[in-house]
Design an enzyme around this catalytic site. Structure first.
Site, PDB file in Angstrom:
ATOM      1  N   LEU A 164       0.816  -1.212   0.000  1.00 39.25           N
ATOM      2  CA  LEU A 164       0.000   0.000   0.000  1.00 39.25           C
ATOM      3  C   LEU A 164       0.852   1.265   0.000  1.00 39.25           C
ATOM      4  O   LEU A 164       0.419   2.316  -0.464  1.00 39.25           O
ATOM      5  CB  LEU A 164      -0.926   0.011   1.222  1.00 39.25           C
ATOM      6  N   GLY A 165       2.059   1.175   0.562  1.00 42.99           N
ATOM      7  CA  GLY A 165       2.910   2.343   0.637  1.00 42.99           C
ATOM      8  C   GLY A 165       4.201   2.023   1.341  1.00 42.99           C
ATOM      9  O   GLY A 165       4.408   0.919   1.856  1.00 42.99           O
ATOM     10  N   GLY A 223       7.512   4.045   3.763  1.00 48.55           N
ATOM     11  CA  GLY A 223       8.041   5.243   4.409  1.00 48.55           C
ATOM     12  C   GLY A 223       9.392   4.975   5.021  1.00 48.55           C
ATOM     13  O   GLY A 223      10.027   3.946   4.773  1.00 48.55           O
ATOM     14  N   GLY A 224       9.831   5.911   5.868  1.00 46.99           N
ATOM     15  CA  GLY A 224      11.165   5.826   6.427  1.00 46.99           C
ATOM     16  C   GLY A 224      11.372   4.660   7.371  1.00 46.99           C
ATOM     17  O   GLY A 224      12.500   4.259   7.617  1.00 46.99           O
ATOM     18  N   PHE A 225      10.296   4.105   7.939  1.00 49.45           N
ATOM     19  CA  PHE A 225      10.450   3.045   8.914  1.00 49.45           C
ATOM     20  C   PHE A 225       9.910   1.700   8.430  1.00 49.45           C
ATOM     21  O   PHE A 225       9.923   0.736   9.176  1.00 49.45           O
ATOM     22  CB  PHE A 225       9.733   3.425  10.226  1.00 49.45           C
ATOM     23  N   SER A 253       7.414  -0.735   5.245  1.00 50.89           N
ATOM     24  CA  SER A 253       6.415  -0.817   4.179  1.00 50.89           C
ATOM     25  C   SER A 253       5.082  -1.269   4.761  1.00 50.89           C
ATOM     26  O   SER A 253       5.036  -1.971   5.773  1.00 50.89           O
ATOM     27  CB  SER A 253       6.870  -1.816   3.112  1.00 50.89           C
ATOM     28  N   VAL A 254       3.992  -0.863   4.098  1.00 46.40           N
ATOM     29  CA  VAL A 254       2.644  -1.205   4.543  1.00 46.40           C
ATOM     30  C   VAL A 254       1.982  -2.063   3.471  1.00 46.40           C
ATOM     31  O   VAL A 254       2.028  -1.733   2.281  1.00 46.40           O
ATOM     32  CB  VAL A 254       1.797   0.060   4.808  1.00 46.40           C
ATOM     33  N   LYS A 266       1.962  -3.087   8.744  1.00 51.92           N
ATOM     34  CA  LYS A 266       3.194  -2.314   8.593  1.00 51.92           C
ATOM     35  C   LYS A 266       4.378  -3.170   9.016  1.00 51.92           C
ATOM     36  O   LYS A 266       4.492  -3.578  10.170  1.00 51.92           O
ATOM     37  CB  LYS A 266       3.139  -1.032   9.425  1.00 51.92           C
ATOM     38  N   ASP A 322       4.016  14.125  15.669  1.00 49.04           N
ATOM     39  CA  ASP A 322       4.270  14.012  14.229  1.00 49.04           C
ATOM     40  C   ASP A 322       2.968  14.140  13.434  1.00 49.04           C
ATOM     41  O   ASP A 322       2.665  13.317  12.571  1.00 49.04           O
ATOM     42  CB  ASP A 322       4.958  12.685  13.914  1.00 49.04           C
TER      43      ASP A 322
END
Length: 797
Positions: free
Chosen positions: A495-496, A498-500, A502-503, A517, A613
């Site tokens: 799905l996406g 990021g820095g920490f 994948s989802v 995640k 955040d």
């Protein structure tokens, strides 16, 4: 004088007549409302913030549409969540003559709901058309529920004295009725027929469909867990049950059992009647507590002494299971090393001898007698077999291990239960140091010792983390890595990223969509992983993304969230594609949703939670564009008596408040970030946009300049026709952002004040004045040091 007396007598007589007549018409209580039992179509009803009946002790308010006797059909809303169901409730007694309020204070009981899985917000619309459309729409005009009678002419909507909601045509024939679509409850006079079933709710506070179901088929009624395959825990023939026999005629009939019958979220089927102390239920299935599937949760023992993990009754010296919540053992246990589908040599059994079984009707491996060894060996080779029950030569496989029951009857004493567990890997002897030392010398020995010390320390850190997770209260479900591989189809649908991590999209065995995640960069993740599990796992609010579960297995760290169909907010407000355009009302509602979520974190939890955040990437939208705050990996918990806290700088550049430079912060850093997000939503652009001309690159500087020029409408999102047509209202809402973006944190409002502003109980009067604008912090990204911390480069997570 006589004429004067006659005139006075006439005036007095007229006055008395007026006093006798007027009270029956003019001086009637203005609040009196008479609710009908039927209405003619076409018609429509919109949910308003006010309600006619309120029950603060249960967080319920009711806005009636139809009333008949003890039944009320209308909108049932939550005070705090502002979410509503179109439902039928049974009140504890009939209404008084003017239908204004019930005679007692006991809250109503919902007996049917149209949209239990999809609550709507205030301003949702219920619509009945002459053509037969009967539907519920959310505030954004999205259809949430309809009953499927299109093409059938409808004359009226009717609520019967039995609590049945009907659509009738001109000939008074039933076009549709709620009795044909039961939820978790049957009322007196209602029958459950083959093809229908009751579905229990998830919990008393969550009306969505849960695990338990009740149905009838061919003269047999069954209570079961609605899994694949169904897990039956009670089954009985009508003919075999004398108590029920006279109340069954090929269907399940409430009869004289009480006011209503409900299948509870614990699997109990109870008949409820009103007593002096409230609604009290009598269990109709006649099972003892341990005969239900989950009285003690998974991998637990249910006995007369209470709940405990299965290790307590096994002869193994190894601890295979630990309680999810050590202070509340009925939450169940989890496997320290979850079993996988690896070769059977990696698995073994712990044995529970004498009278142990699972109340779920298990799968019979063979209809012939087999030996115990064959039973155990076959289960070890079968990936879906989690346990085996062996009784007098017959072998039963369990695909899931719910609560194990201790049977004290002699009929069951020969039962033995074998629970499959994952073997701990054998520790290899550390004799390499001697060999290396004899061949490579003292230098390599030192290096080896250092390496062993490092591994020991790293193992200690992992064990400490595991211990932390094991002892956290109110833990969500703990999944094995293999389970999550299956749920996500081997992490195939991303799905996406990021820095920490994948989802990935996943589907739970019950059919629910989830987002998984998978975190990487494990060295930097452990602390944020624990923070996220600990924070969001213990809180629940409609505007916070729910944590369904987690996995902490070896180096794998995964979080399982509820699935948000419309993804993150940034893809909707920063995209120039008109197909992804959000209208004014939806954007306004999203802003309010974010404010409610933050107000809950700051003021309504046991500890104050600062998110740290807030940005569009961490605001997720469900299928109805309800906004929910996500990603608590950087959050900070502080005591309610603490006004400020010192912490290392963390967050995302462009959304960070100026007080971060001192590292001494309050919850007002979230308020500042919220102000940035509000401006981005209203303007349809990023706070820092390098594609713009240099003087327009920073949104805050552009915002102040446009106000001074009297051209704030120039900032309203130009990619949305709806935003442009409501530009005046959009500009008014920019006051909220300006208020939240004050340099001095003490001048910023609390998030609860922002929520009240939306609800009309607080006002920011006047136009966007210079006092607010002079207090703005412009271009905050330039005030930070050139060395950027890793936590600041989080990106969408």
């Amino acid at each position: 004088m006589t004429m004067i007396m006659n005139a006075f007598s006439y005036f007095l007589m007229i006055t008395l007549l007026i006093l006798l007549i007027v009270p029956s018409s003019f001086f009637i209580d203005a609040e009196t409302k008479e609710y009908p039992s039927f209405v003619r179509g076409p018609n429509s009803w919109r949910i308003t913030p006010s309600s006619d009946f309120s029950f603060p002790e249960t967080d319920i308010s009711v806005m009636p549409v139809l009333v008949n006797g003890i039944f009320v059909c209308g909108f049932h809303c939550s005070y705090h969540g502002n979410t509503c169901q179109f439902a039928i409730s049974i009140f504890n007694t009939s209404f008084n003559g003017d239908y204004r309020f019930p005679q007692s204070s006991f809250p109503p009981q919902v007996v049917w709901s149209a949209n239990r899985d999809k609550p709507v917000d205030v301003q949702a619309l219920l619509e009945l058309t002459f053509e037969g459309k009967f539907m519920l729409k959310d505030a954004n005009d999205t259809s949430v529920w309809s009953q499927g009678t299109v093409g059938k002419l409808v004359s009226r909507l009717n609520l019967t004295a039995e609590g049945n909601l009907m659509l009738l045509n001109k000939a008074d024939h039933i076009v549709w009725q709620s009795f044909d679509h039961p939820t978790d409850t049957l009322v007196r006079g209602q029958r459950l027929v083959p093809g229908q079933k009751l579905k229990a709710s998830i919990s008393p506070d969550d009306p969505r469909e849960g695990l338990y179901a009740f149905a009838i088929s061919r003269g047999v009624f069954t209570a079961y867990m609605d899994l694949n395959p169904p897990q039956i825990y009670y089954s009985s023939s009508v003919e075999d049950n004398v108590e029920f026999k006279n109340k069954w005629f090929g269907s399940f009939y409430v009869g004289d059992w009480g006011s209503f019958i409900r299948l509870g979220n614990d699997g109990h089927l109870k008949a409820y009647e009103l007593t002096e102390s409230g609604w009290e239920g009598i269990d109709l299935l006649g099972l003892d507590q341990c005969s239900y599937p989950l009285p003690c949760g998974k991998y637990s023992l249910c006995s007369k002494e209470g709940c405990s993990c299965l290790d307590t009754v096994s002869e193994s010296e190894t601890t295979f299971f630990k309680p999810i919540n050590s202070t509340s053992l009925d939450h169940g246990c989890y496997a320290v090393s979850p079993i996988s589908c690896e070769p059977s040599v990696r698995h073994s059994f712990i044995e529970l001898k004498g009278g142990y079984s699972q109340p779920i009707y298990s799968s019979l491996f063979s209809d012939t007698i087999i030996t115990l060894e064959i039973c155990k060996e076959t289960c070890l080779k079968n990936c879906s077999c989690k346990a085996a029950i062996y009784n007098l030569g017959y072998c039963y496989f369990l695909s899931q291990v719910f609560s194990i029951e201790k049977n004290y009857s002699s009929d069951y004493y020969s039962n033995s239960a074998f629970i499959k567990v994952q073997n701990y890997p054998e520790k290899k002897r550390q004799n390499g140091a001697v060999i290396v030392g004899s061949t490579l010398g003292a230098v390599l020995v030192v290096l080896l010792i250092c390496g062993l010390f490092f591994l020991r320390a790293e193992k200690g850190f992992e064990e400490a983390e595991e211990h932390c997770l094991d002892n956290m209260l109110g833990m969500p479900t703990r999944f094995s890595y293999e389970e999550l591989k299956n749920i996500t189809k081997n992490f195939s649908n991303k799905l996406g990223e990021g820095g920490f991590g994948s989802v990935f999209h996943g589907i739970l065995p019950l059919g629910s969509d989830v987002a998984v995640k998978h975190q990487f960069n494990i060295g930097a993740v452990n602390k944020s992983f624990i923070a996220e599990v600990q924070t969001i796992g213990s809180i629940h609010h409609y505007n916070l993304v729910s944590l369904v579960g987690f996995c902490a297995e070896s180096s794998n760290r995964l979080l399982v969230y509820e699935y948000m169909a419309n993804g993150s907010l940034d893809r909707w407000i920063f995209n120039q594609n008109r197909d992804l355009d959000l209208g004014w009302q939806i954007r306004r509602k999203i802003i309010l949703d974010i404010a409610k979520g933050l107000a809950y974190l700051h003021e309504e939890c046991n500890q104050k939670i600062i998110h740290l955040d807030i940005k569009p990437q961490n605001i997720l939208l469900d299928e109805n564009f309800n906004a929910k705050i996500s990603d608590f990996g950087l959050s900070k918990l502080i005591g309610k008596d603490q006004s400020r806290v010192i912490t290392a700088m963390r967050g995302t550049p462009g959304y960070m408040a100026p007080e971060w430079l001192s590292s001494c912060i309050t919850e007002k850093v979230d308020v500042y970030s919220f102000g940035i997000v509000v401006l981005e939503i209203l303007c349809g652009r990023r706070n820092v946009d390098v594609s713009q001309q240099e003087e327009d690159m920073h949104l805050l500087g552009l915002f102040k300049r446009k106000q001074e020029e009297g051209q704030l409408m120039d900032l309203v999102d130009k990619c949305s026709d709806d935003m442009q047509s409501n530009a005046a209202e959009v500009v008014e809402l920019m006051k909220v952002a300006a208020w939240c973006l004050q340099t001095e944190y003490a001048r910023r409002p609390s998030m609860s004040t922002v929520v009240k502003l939306f609800e009309g109980s607080v006002d920011v009067t006047g136009s966007l004045n210079e006092d607010f604008l002079n207090g703005l912090t412009l271009e905050p990204v330039d005030t930070f040091p050139s060395i950027v911390l890793p936590s600041m480069l989080s990106g969408p997570r």
